[in-house]
Design an enzyme around this catalytic site. Structure first.
Site, mmCIF file in Angstrom:
data_model
loop_
_atom_site.group_PDB
_atom_site.id
_atom_site.type_symbol
_atom_site.label_atom_id
_atom_site.label_comp_id
_atom_site.label_asym_id
_atom_site.label_seq_id
_atom_site.Cartn_x
_atom_site.Cartn_y
_atom_site.Cartn_z
ATOM 1 N N TYR A 1 34.143 34.714 20.217
ATOM 2 C CA TYR A 1 35.572 34.751 20.574
ATOM 3 C C TYR A 1 35.789 34.994 22.058
ATOM 4 O O TYR A 1 36.920 35.015 22.530
ATOM 5 C CB TYR A 1 36.325 35.802 19.737
ATOM 6 C CG TYR A 1 35.690 37.164 19.786
ATOM 7 C CD1 TYR A 1 34.850 37.578 18.757
ATOM 8 C CD2 TYR A 1 35.884 38.004 20.865
ATOM 9 C CE1 TYR A 1 34.223 38.804 18.811
ATOM 10 C CE2 TYR A 1 35.269 39.238 20.925
ATOM 11 C CZ TYR A 1 34.445 39.634 19.894
ATOM 12 O OH TYR A 1 33.816 40.847 19.960
ATOM 13 N N LYS B 1 22.298 46.550 10.656
ATOM 14 C CA LYS B 1 22.985 45.946 9.507
ATOM 15 C C LYS B 1 22.079 45.707 8.289
ATOM 16 O O LYS B 1 22.556 45.672 7.162
ATOM 17 C CB LYS B 1 23.628 44.624 9.918
ATOM 18 C CG LYS B 1 24.873 44.787 10.772
ATOM 19 C CD LYS B 1 25.542 43.451 10.992
ATOM 20 C CE LYS B 1 26.730 43.601 11.916
ATOM 21 N NZ LYS B 1 27.531 42.392 12.025
ATOM 22 N N ALA C 1 24.580 36.001 11.023
ATOM 23 C CA ALA C 1 25.943 35.471 10.951
ATOM 24 C C ALA C 1 25.951 34.156 10.166
ATOM 25 O O ALA C 1 26.819 33.925 9.318
ATOM 26 C CB ALA C 1 26.486 35.252 12.355
ATOM 27 N N ALA D 1 20.810 30.179 12.384
ATOM 28 C CA ALA D 1 20.267 30.653 11.110
ATOM 29 C C ALA D 1 19.955 32.146 11.183
ATOM 30 O O ALA D 1 18.987 32.622 10.594
ATOM 31 C CB ALA D 1 19.021 29.847 10.739
ATOM 32 N N GLY D 2 20.771 32.873 11.915
ATOM 33 C CA GLY D 2 20.629 34.326 11.969
ATOM 34 C C GLY D 2 21.486 34.968 10.892
ATOM 35 O O GLY D 2 21.911 34.312 9.926
ATOM 36 N N THR E 1 26.793 48.184 13.108
ATOM 37 C CA THR E 1 26.550 46.970 13.886
ATOM 38 C C THR E 1 25.086 46.890 14.292
ATOM 39 O O THR E 1 24.253 47.696 13.852
ATOM 40 C CB THR E 1 27.533 46.879 15.082
ATOM 41 O OG1 THR E 1 27.396 45.585 15.675
ATOM 42 C CG2 THR E 1 27.272 47.936 16.148
ATOM 43 N N LEU F 1 31.929 31.223 16.031
ATOM 44 C CA LEU F 1 31.962 32.655 15.713
ATOM 45 C C LEU F 1 32.044 33.517 16.964
ATOM 46 O O LEU F 1 32.235 34.728 16.890
ATOM 47 C CB LEU F 1 30.762 33.040 14.837
ATOM 48 C CG LEU F 1 31.099 33.005 13.342
ATOM 49 C CD1 LEU F 1 31.467 31.609 12.891
ATOM 50 C CD2 LEU F 1 29.973 33.533 12.495
ATOM 51 N N ASN G 1 27.956 45.857 6.903
ATOM 52 C CA ASN G 1 28.607 46.283 8.161
ATOM 53 C C ASN G 1 29.657 47.363 7.938
ATOM 54 O O ASN G 1 30.301 47.786 8.892
ATOM 55 C CB ASN G 1 29.235 45.087 8.891
ATOM 56 C CG ASN G 1 30.582 44.730 8.313
ATOM 57 O OD1 ASN G 1 30.754 44.753 7.106
ATOM 58 N ND2 ASN G 1 31.544 44.450 9.178
ATOM 59 N N ASP H 1 32.297 41.371 7.396
ATOM 60 C CA ASP H 1 32.224 40.206 8.301
ATOM 61 C C ASP H 1 32.530 38.953 7.490
ATOM 62 O O ASP H 1 33.304 38.089 7.907
ATOM 63 C CB ASP H 1 30.818 40.060 8.897
ATOM 64 C CG ASP H 1 30.526 41.132 9.932
ATOM 65 O OD1 ASP H 1 31.479 41.602 10.575
ATOM 66 O OD2 ASP H 1 29.351 41.493 10.082
HETATM 67 P P1 ATR Z 1 23.199 36.975 14.379
HETATM 68 O O1 ATR Z 1 22.673 38.003 13.443
HETATM 69 O O2 ATR Z 1 24.383 37.429 15.160
HETATM 70 O O3 ATR Z 1 23.433 35.666 13.742
HETATM 71 P P2 ATR Z 1 20.556 36.371 15.408
HETATM 72 O O4 ATR Z 1 19.983 36.699 14.096
HETATM 73 O O5 ATR Z 1 19.910 36.917 16.612
HETATM 74 O O6 ATR Z 1 22.085 36.789 15.495
HETATM 75 O O7 ATR Z 1 20.641 34.774 15.516
HETATM 76 C C1 ATR Z 1 20.916 34.120 16.679
HETATM 77 C C2 ATR Z 1 20.991 32.615 16.440
HETATM 78 O O8 ATR Z 1 21.132 31.997 17.717
HETATM 79 C C3 ATR Z 1 19.719 32.046 15.822
HETATM 80 O O9 ATR Z 1 20.066 30.949 15.025
HETATM 81 C C4 ATR Z 1 18.952 31.578 17.064
HETATM 82 O O10 ATR Z 1 18.034 30.535 16.844
HETATM 83 P P3 ATR Z 1 16.490 30.889 16.449
HETATM 84 O O11 ATR Z 1 16.528 31.287 15.016
HETATM 85 O O12 ATR Z 1 15.754 29.617 16.686
HETATM 86 O O13 ATR Z 1 16.052 32.005 17.355
HETATM 87 C C5 ATR Z 1 20.082 31.046 17.908
HETATM 88 N N1 ATR Z 1 19.675 30.956 19.303
HETATM 89 C C6 ATR Z 1 19.510 31.984 20.167
HETATM 90 N N2 ATR Z 1 19.130 31.511 21.377
HETATM 91 C C7 ATR Z 1 19.044 30.160 21.269
HETATM 92 C C8 ATR Z 1 18.746 29.094 22.176
HETATM 93 N N3 ATR Z 1 18.441 29.332 23.457
HETATM 94 N N4 ATR Z 1 18.780 27.836 21.694
HETATM 95 C C9 ATR Z 1 19.100 27.579 20.422
HETATM 96 N N5 ATR Z 1 19.417 28.538 19.529
HETATM 97 C C10 ATR Z 1 19.397 29.806 19.932
#
Ligand code: ATR
Length: 487
Positions: free
Chosen positions: A264, A71, A137, A134-135, A67, A262, A92, A109
């Site tokens: 829960y 990853k 997940a 766009a992270g 995790t 995503l 994962n 996942d």
């Molecule tokens: P994961 O791997 O779980 O998807 P991550 O890579 O940290 O986690 O991605 C988090 C997502 O939440 C991203 O799309 C992030 O947007 P940015 O790419 O612009 O950072 C989004 N996110 C986090 N905080 C945010 C906020 N306050 N407003 C809008 N989007 C947010």
């Protein structure tokens, strides 16, 4: 749990790992399938990842989940990688490979999400999808949508460059990776409109790069399609920040037919509420969590986990994530559910509900009349409907249930979802003495009620035992003793 020299270790590496729910999934499967393995979380720092993986192999660890934050980094230390994990760029699950003397990486996942949406009856083929975030997940979601034949994909993110990067990566795969391209083509549906194939339309869009469209969250109104399938893949809305959502605009939600968050926890996020309020159907991703675990377990142990066990483990998982403060009393008529329940509620300042009375109020007639006028099947159906209502609304309540309530498997599951279930037991003769003067028990309207009790108990006892968390003996008729056993 009996740990011995043959017990295999499986586990999790990440940082932090203290709040993981994975042990609930894996240790419950092992227990229920009688498989000799134990799942343990290990906190691993980023600079110790290589040593942790090599060490795990040397320690004969059968498999590991991976995790945050490892990853991506973990890919470097593997002897092999599954195609989907390579395409998504995240691993994962590590599966021991003796022949290569190391671990092969998978992305369960993605498998978990795919299995959840299939089970929830969500058909992606030919549909327009909107992905928020766009992270990592969001990338797995995008990949799954392509693989399952989605006809157009919007990726909406605060930082548009990250959405663009996912789009670029996916175009790269579609142009160079025949496996993703082929599964997309196999999944995309024919449309009778103008005898065109969605596939052909999308293939055109892929070549003109109009298939995956990165947009800024603020520009969500450029989406003209409705009947969208939307995935919420940001961290916004996660407990305790339950009033947050990345898009507030109601116009956006009017276009959503199905929304999957995503997150829960909470069980119903703000995103899900907005989808529901605007006419769509919404799901959280607890099943994705369950199925990513099941998929990993199956890879490690080279088995298939039966659906019945999966359902039981899902229940345990729900109880760990959304602990309920209710107490449920089950047992035969005359086992003392109402007396004990009322006393318990008073002592503990809890509410008290008797499910039979609740049903009588709801139906506007007595249980005996429901039996007579509508039949037992209809009564059982009303019981199930009532339990769903109670599950969604009760808190701090003692629920005393009708004697037949836990006999249906779905009711037994619902009761455990409502709270901790106590089975009040008593000998047949004790029960007979308690109810023989009672004229309101339709099941005992017969010549020989004692024999009827014995027959019914023979059938019901194993079901009560299966449906409960704790058995409480009430033969002594000592209320204090019973209350002490419950609280
Ligand atoms: P994961 O791997 O779980 O998807 P991550 O890579 O940290 O986690 O991605 C988090 C997502 O939440 C991203 O799309 C992030 O947007 P940015 O790419 O612009 O950072 C989004 N996110 C986090 N905080 C945010 C906020 N306050 N407003 C809008 N989007 C947010």
């Amino acid at each position: 749990m009996n740990i011995n020299g043959l017990t295999r270790t499986i586990g999790l590496i990440g940082n932090p790992v203290e709040h993981t729910l994975s042990p609930v999934i894996h240790n419950n499967i092992s227990k229920r399938m009688d498989i000799d393995s134990v799942y343990v979380p290990f906190r691993v720092e980023a600079d110790g990842l290589d040593k942790a993986i090599n060490g795990a192999y040397e320690l004969n660890i059968l498999g590991l989940n991976v995790t945050v934050p490892h990853k991506n980094a973990v890919k470097e230390f593997l002897v092999d990688i599954d195609g989907a994990a390579r395409d998504i760029g995240a691993v994962n699950t590590l599966v021991r490979d003796e022949s290569k003397h190391g671990y092969k990486g998978y992305n369960t996942d993605y498998m978990g999400l795919e299995r959840q949406i299939k089970e929830d009856g969500i058909e992606l083929s030919g549909r327009t999808v909107a992905i928020l975030g766009a992270g990592g997940a969001a990338k797995a979601v995008t990949y799954m949508c392509i693989k399952n034949g989605a006809s157009k994909i919007y990726i909406l993110n605060r930082t548009i460059d990250k959405a663009r990067q996912i789009a670029e990566d996916m175009y790269g795969l579609l142009n160079n990776d025949t496996s993703l391209y082929n599964s997309f083509c196999d999944s995309s549906k024919e449309t009778d409109k103008d005898n065109m194939l969605i596939k052909d339309i999308v293939v055109d869009r892929i070549s003109s790069k109009e298939y995956i469209i990165p947009i800024s969250l603020n520009d969500n109104n450029v989406i003209t399609e409705d009947n969208l399938i939307a995935f919420q893949a940001t961290s916004i809305g996660l407990s305790p920040n339950i009033d947050k959502v990345v898009i507030e605009d109601k116009e956006f939600y009017k276009k959503i037919a199905v929304g999957v968050d995503l997150i829960y926890n909470p069980a119903t996020t703000k995103f899900m509420k907005l989808v529901n309020e605007n006419g769509g159907k919404a799901y959280n991703a607890l099943k994705m969590l369950l199925y990513q675990g099941v998929a990993a377990y199956e890879l490690w142990h080279k088995i298939s986990v039966p659906q019945e066990i999966i359902e039981e483990v899902y229940l345990e998982l729900k109880r760990s994530v959304y602990p309920k403060d209710n107490i449920v009393l089950i047992g035969f008529m005359g086992s003392g559910k109402s007396t004990v329940g009322k006393a318990l509620a008073e002592r503990a300042s809890m509410n008290f509900i008797d499910s039979d009375e609740y049903i009588e109020n709801k139906a506007g007639m007595s249980i005996a009349d429901i039996f007579e006028k509508m039949g037992e099947d209809e009564f059982r159906r009303i019981e199930t409907e009532t339990l769903i209502e109670l599950r969604d609304n009760l808190s701090n309540t003692v629920l005393a249930t009708g004697g037949g309530m836990p006999l249906r498997r779905e009711n037994a599951i619902l009761l455990k979802e409502i709270g901790r279930v106590f089975y009040l037991t008593a000998a047949n003769r004790v029960i007979y003495d308690r109810v023989k003067e009672d004229t309101k028990r339709p099941l005992l309207f017969c010549d020989d009620p004692y024999s009827k009790i014995c027959d019914l108990m023979k059938e019901r006892r194993p079901l009560y035992e299966k449906a409960c968390d704790v058995k409480v003996d009430t033969n002594s008729n000592d209320l204090e003793e019973v209350l002490a056993a419950i609280s």
